[in-house]
Design a protein around this motif. Sequence first.
Motif, PDB file in Angstrom:
ATOM      1  N   ALA A 105      27.620  44.936  66.792  1.00 43.71           N
ATOM      2  CA  ALA A 105      27.059  43.615  66.518  1.00 43.71           C
ATOM      3  C   ALA A 105      28.115  42.578  66.176  1.00 43.71           C
ATOM      4  O   ALA A 105      28.004  41.415  66.589  1.00 43.71           O
ATOM      5  CB  ALA A 105      26.047  43.707  65.372  1.00 43.71           C
ATOM      6  N   CYS A 106      29.133  42.978  65.412  1.00 40.97           N
ATOM      7  CA  CYS A 106      30.121  42.013  64.917  1.00 40.97           C
ATOM      8  C   CYS A 106      31.421  42.024  65.717  1.00 40.97           C
ATOM      9  O   CYS A 106      31.844  40.997  66.252  1.00 40.97           O
ATOM     10  CB  CYS A 106      30.424  42.277  63.445  1.00 40.97           C
ATOM     11  SG  CYS A 106      28.988  42.198  62.370  1.00 40.97           S
ATOM     12  N   HIS A 143      31.070  35.936  61.293  1.00 43.25           N
ATOM     13  CA  HIS A 143      30.351  37.184  61.551  1.00 43.25           C
ATOM     14  C   HIS A 143      31.268  38.208  62.228  1.00 43.25           C
ATOM     15  O   HIS A 143      31.207  39.404  61.931  1.00 43.25           O
ATOM     16  CB  HIS A 143      29.130  36.932  62.434  1.00 43.25           C
ATOM     17  CG  HIS A 143      28.189  35.919  61.871  1.00 43.25           C
ATOM     18  ND1 HIS A 143      27.160  35.352  62.616  1.00 43.25           N
ATOM     19  CD2 HIS A 143      28.106  35.353  60.624  1.00 43.25           C
ATOM     20  CE1 HIS A 143      26.497  34.501  61.852  1.00 43.25           C
ATOM     21  NE2 HIS A 143      27.054  34.477  60.651  1.00 43.25           N
ATOM     22  N   SER A 144      32.097  37.717  63.117  1.00 41.49           N
ATOM     23  CA  SER A 144      33.062  38.599  63.774  1.00 41.49           C
ATOM     24  C   SER A 144      34.044  39.173  62.752  1.00 41.49           C
ATOM     25  O   SER A 144      34.336  40.376  62.750  1.00 41.49           O
ATOM     26  CB  SER A 144      33.809  37.823  64.861  1.00 41.49           C
ATOM     27  OG  SER A 144      34.845  38.605  65.427  1.00 41.49           O
ATOM     28  N   ARG A 145      34.517  38.338  61.871  1.00 39.41           N
ATOM     29  CA  ARG A 145      35.474  38.784  60.845  1.00 39.41           C
ATOM     30  C   ARG A 145      34.858  39.817  59.912  1.00 39.41           C
ATOM     31  O   ARG A 145      35.544  40.727  59.433  1.00 39.41           O
ATOM     32  CB  ARG A 145      35.971  37.577  60.055  1.00 39.41           C
ATOM     33  CG  ARG A 145      36.927  36.682  60.857  1.00 39.41           C
ATOM     34  CD  ARG A 145      37.280  35.417  60.092  1.00 39.41           C
ATOM     35  NE  ARG A 145      38.251  34.608  60.815  1.00 39.41           N
ATOM     36  CZ  ARG A 145      38.554  33.359  60.510  1.00 39.41           C
ATOM     37  NH1 ARG A 145      37.945  32.768  59.480  1.00 39.41           N
ATOM     38  NH2 ARG A 145      39.444  32.695  61.226  1.00 39.41           N
ATOM     39  N   LEU A 146      33.562  39.664  59.652  1.00 40.93           N
ATOM     40  CA  LEU A 146      32.866  40.658  58.839  1.00 40.93           C
ATOM     41  C   LEU A 146      33.000  42.044  59.473  1.00 40.93           C
ATOM     42  O   LEU A 146      33.305  43.032  58.787  1.00 40.93           O
ATOM     43  CB  LEU A 146      31.385  40.283  58.718  1.00 40.93           C
ATOM     44  CG  LEU A 146      30.402  41.399  58.321  1.00 40.93           C
ATOM     45  CD1 LEU A 146      30.703  41.920  56.929  1.00 40.93           C
ATOM     46  CD2 LEU A 146      28.961  40.890  58.413  1.00 40.93           C
ATOM     47  N   LEU A 151      35.299  47.510  59.596  1.00 42.41           N
ATOM     48  CA  LEU A 151      35.940  48.582  60.365  1.00 42.41           C
ATOM     49  C   LEU A 151      37.292  48.932  59.756  1.00 42.41           C
ATOM     50  O   LEU A 151      37.648  50.113  59.628  1.00 42.41           O
ATOM     51  CB  LEU A 151      36.111  48.158  61.827  1.00 42.41           C
ATOM     52  CG  LEU A 151      36.804  49.173  62.742  1.00 42.41           C
ATOM     53  CD1 LEU A 151      36.024  50.484  62.802  1.00 42.41           C
ATOM     54  CD2 LEU A 151      36.991  48.592  64.146  1.00 42.41           C
ATOM     55  N   GLY A 152      38.057  47.922  59.355  1.00 41.57           N
ATOM     56  CA  GLY A 152      39.339  48.181  58.718  1.00 41.57           C
ATOM     57  C   GLY A 152      39.174  48.919  57.408  1.00 41.57           C
ATOM     58  O   GLY A 152      39.953  49.835  57.091  1.00 41.57           O
ATOM     59  N   HIS A 153      38.170  48.547  56.647  1.00 37.86           N
ATOM     60  CA  HIS A 153      37.898  49.202  55.361  1.00 37.86           C
ATOM     61  C   HIS A 153      37.585  50.687  55.572  1.00 37.86           C
ATOM     62  O   HIS A 153      38.139  51.555  54.881  1.00 37.86           O
ATOM     63  CB  HIS A 153      36.723  48.503  54.680  1.00 37.86           C
ATOM     64  CG  HIS A 153      36.153  49.245  53.515  1.00 37.86           C
ATOM     65  ND1 HIS A 153      36.795  49.338  52.292  1.00 37.86           N
ATOM     66  CD2 HIS A 153      34.989  49.950  53.391  1.00 37.86           C
ATOM     67  CE1 HIS A 153      36.053  50.049  51.463  1.00 37.86           C
ATOM     68  NE2 HIS A 153      34.963  50.439  52.097  1.00 37.86           N
ATOM     69  N   VAL A 154      36.707  50.977  56.516  1.00 36.26           N
ATOM     70  CA  VAL A 154      36.309  52.365  56.765  1.00 36.26           C
ATOM     71  C   VAL A 154      37.470  53.171  57.340  1.00 36.26           C
ATOM     72  O   VAL A 154      37.669  54.341  56.983  1.00 36.26           O
ATOM     73  CB  VAL A 154      35.098  52.420  57.715  1.00 36.26           C
ATOM     74  CG1 VAL A 154      34.746  53.869  58.066  1.00 36.26           C
ATOM     75  CG2 VAL A 154      33.890  51.743  57.070  1.00 36.26           C
ATOM     76  N   SER A 155      38.270  52.545  58.207  1.00 34.94           N
ATOM     77  CA  SER A 155      39.376  53.271  58.843  1.00 34.94           C
ATOM     78  C   SER A 155      40.444  53.679  57.837  1.00 34.94           C
ATOM     79  O   SER A 155      41.188  54.644  58.065  1.00 34.94           O
ATOM     80  CB  SER A 155      39.995  52.419  59.957  1.00 34.94           C
ATOM     81  OG  SER A 155      40.677  51.294  59.427  1.00 34.94           O
TER      82      SER A 155
END
Length: 241
Positions: A105-106, A143-146, A151-155
Amino acid sequence: MSLPEALRRHVAETWAFRRQEELDAGARFARLGASLEQLDAPEPLVSLARRAAEDERRHAGMCDLMARTYGHESSGADSLGGQTEDAAPPELGFRERVLYEVVAACCIAETESTAGLTSVLSVEGAPRVRAVLRDILRDEVAHSRLGWAYLGHVSKEGSVAFLSPYVPAMLESCMAPRLFAQGFSEADSSRLLAHGVLPSARKVEVFIQALHDVVFPSLERCGVDTSHALRWAERRRASGA
């Protein structure tokens, strides 16, 4: 609007289609906000998701007004939208499904929307149209930055490589149904741009370019192999459909 009937109708239908997309996106972000909170995601990201839901509902109202300005008449067949279901593969766990949806979505859909709106705004057009597009573009960037932030946080917490084979499906789902449809003449395409509509041939170019310039490199940096997606993009570019 000083447009031939066929072009006016196409512009009206495009704005009506955008309205539906915005309604669906609003429901999706509302669901994602709740899911991110359940996963104890950083509070700023949860807040961004909830704000995004409000943004999209506001965008839907703007698009509806533009559609009616160009003569679109709502009918009983028009969906009120906002009921999109979880699009992630059912075999994934809850945490993985949420990440799948955020990326689709983002990172993909909102990044592609940003690219498309930027391309339209690069051409002079009707002031009212440009004002609406600029408003939507500002929010789509956020919204894209979200998505990229989550994704960066989870990675950083663990591997996100499982996403790799799913990226082509994400790309398919975010494409507008008529993205690769036959377009209008070059002269008509220029007129469409002035009213906020990206011609079909240009849509393909913008879509694929955004993948190579932004989406694929950013996914790779987070540990998502894009070889499957690259092959998908090349097939799409070669076939034009």
